[in-house]
Enzyme design. Structure first.
Site, PDB file in Angstrom:
ATOM      1  N   CYS A  24       3.544 -22.099 -13.421  1.00 29.95           N
ATOM      2  CA  CYS A  24       4.925 -21.686 -13.185  1.00 29.95           C
ATOM      3  C   CYS A  24       5.189 -21.517 -11.683  1.00 29.95           C
ATOM      4  O   CYS A  24       5.087 -22.475 -10.932  1.00 29.95           O
ATOM      5  CB  CYS A  24       5.286 -20.454 -14.004  1.00 29.95           C
ATOM      6  SG  CYS A  24       7.088 -20.276 -14.164  1.00 29.95           S
ATOM      7  N   HIS A  58       4.355 -22.080 -18.846  1.00 26.73           N
ATOM      8  CA  HIS A  58       3.439 -20.940 -18.962  1.00 26.73           C
ATOM      9  C   HIS A  58       2.335 -21.284 -19.962  1.00 26.73           C
ATOM     10  O   HIS A  58       2.477 -21.063 -21.165  1.00 26.73           O
ATOM     11  CB  HIS A  58       4.193 -19.696 -19.427  1.00 26.73           C
ATOM     12  CG  HIS A  58       5.083 -19.115 -18.377  1.00 26.73           C
ATOM     13  ND1 HIS A  58       4.600 -18.326 -17.357  1.00 26.73           N
ATOM     14  CD2 HIS A  58       6.417 -19.222 -18.174  1.00 26.73           C
ATOM     15  CE1 HIS A  58       5.605 -17.955 -16.573  1.00 26.73           C
ATOM     16  NE2 HIS A  58       6.716 -18.495 -17.048  1.00 26.73           N
ATOM     17  N   GLU A  68      -0.299 -19.762 -20.484  1.00 25.00           N
ATOM     18  CA  GLU A  68      -0.858 -18.545 -21.089  1.00 25.00           C
ATOM     19  C   GLU A  68      -0.074 -18.060 -22.295  1.00 25.00           C
ATOM     20  O   GLU A  68      -0.587 -17.264 -23.076  1.00 25.00           O
ATOM     21  CB  GLU A  68      -0.964 -17.428 -20.030  1.00 25.00           C
ATOM     22  CG  GLU A  68       0.349 -16.877 -19.536  1.00 25.00           C
ATOM     23  CD  GLU A  68       1.035 -17.696 -18.456  1.00 25.00           C
ATOM     24  OE1 GLU A  68       2.080 -17.236 -17.950  1.00 25.00           O
ATOM     25  OE2 GLU A  68       0.540 -18.801 -18.122  1.00 25.00           O
TER      26      GLU A  68
END
Length: 195
Positions: free
Chosen positions: A77, A177, A179
């Protein structure tokens, strides 16, 4: 394996920690240059605004350190955007690993900025996407983008086609993202740890 998450004033750090814990990987959060230099893998997350993030990196000399690193390095990001040459967000000079500017999304009727939500990635050309189905879905939240360039190794389309992922030598980057992108993001982390 020594995995370092870079600590600075723009991290989506907790989500990255949870993602690594889910796949059983130990990590350390650090802004110490010697600790970062000694890492085997480095993750550079980010949420927030480019100029503020760059100021934070300069405090500990991380702006000078990061472009010199030789181990596998993953920015996500804002972390990806900071690896680029510059950002239109407050006309910010960035780290310059990728010689490409980060641009603001245009205002187009029917499209919201920032892009927030799930979108697909395609056109893979990186070992980080090994094992992923073409047009896998990942989670985005951003108002700026890196245009297609020589470093593009995955694409996304929102208003226009742009770089979902970049890669140059040991530097890997994802606009989305990883994650919080479910199984797809987990696979990307797993692939990164094997590079």
């Amino acid at each position: 394996m020594k995995v370092i998450i870079i600590k600075y004033n723009a991290g989506n750090v907790q989500s990255v920690m949870y993602a690594l814990e889910r796949i059983g990987v130990a990590y350390e959060l650090s802004d110490d240059t010697d600790t970062i230099r000694s890492a085997e893998r480095i993750i550079f997350p980010g949420v927030g605004e480019a100029s503020t993030a760059m100021k934070s990196l300069r405090v500990n000399g991380l702006d000078k350190l990061i472009p010199t690193l030789k181990q596998p390095f993953l920015g996500t990001c804002v972390g990806m955007q900071l690896l680029c040459k510059s950002s239109e967000e407050n006309n910010t000079d960035c780290l310059g690993v990728f010689d490409v500017p980060v641009l603001k999304f245009p205002q187009i009727k029917g499209f919201k900025v920032p892009q927030t939500g799930w979108n697909d990635i395609y056109g893979y050309a990186s070992e980080l996407t090994d094992g992923l189905a073409e047009h896998s879905y990942v989670y985005y939240n951003h108002g700026y983008y890196a245009p297609l360039c020589d470093y593009t190794v995955a694409k996304t389309d929102y208003m226009l086609e742009y770089s979902a992922m970049l890669q140059k030598d040991n530097f890997f980057a994802a606009q989305f993202h990883s994650e919080i992108s479910g199984d797809v993001g987990q696979k990307i982390f797993e692939n990164f740890l094997k590079v």
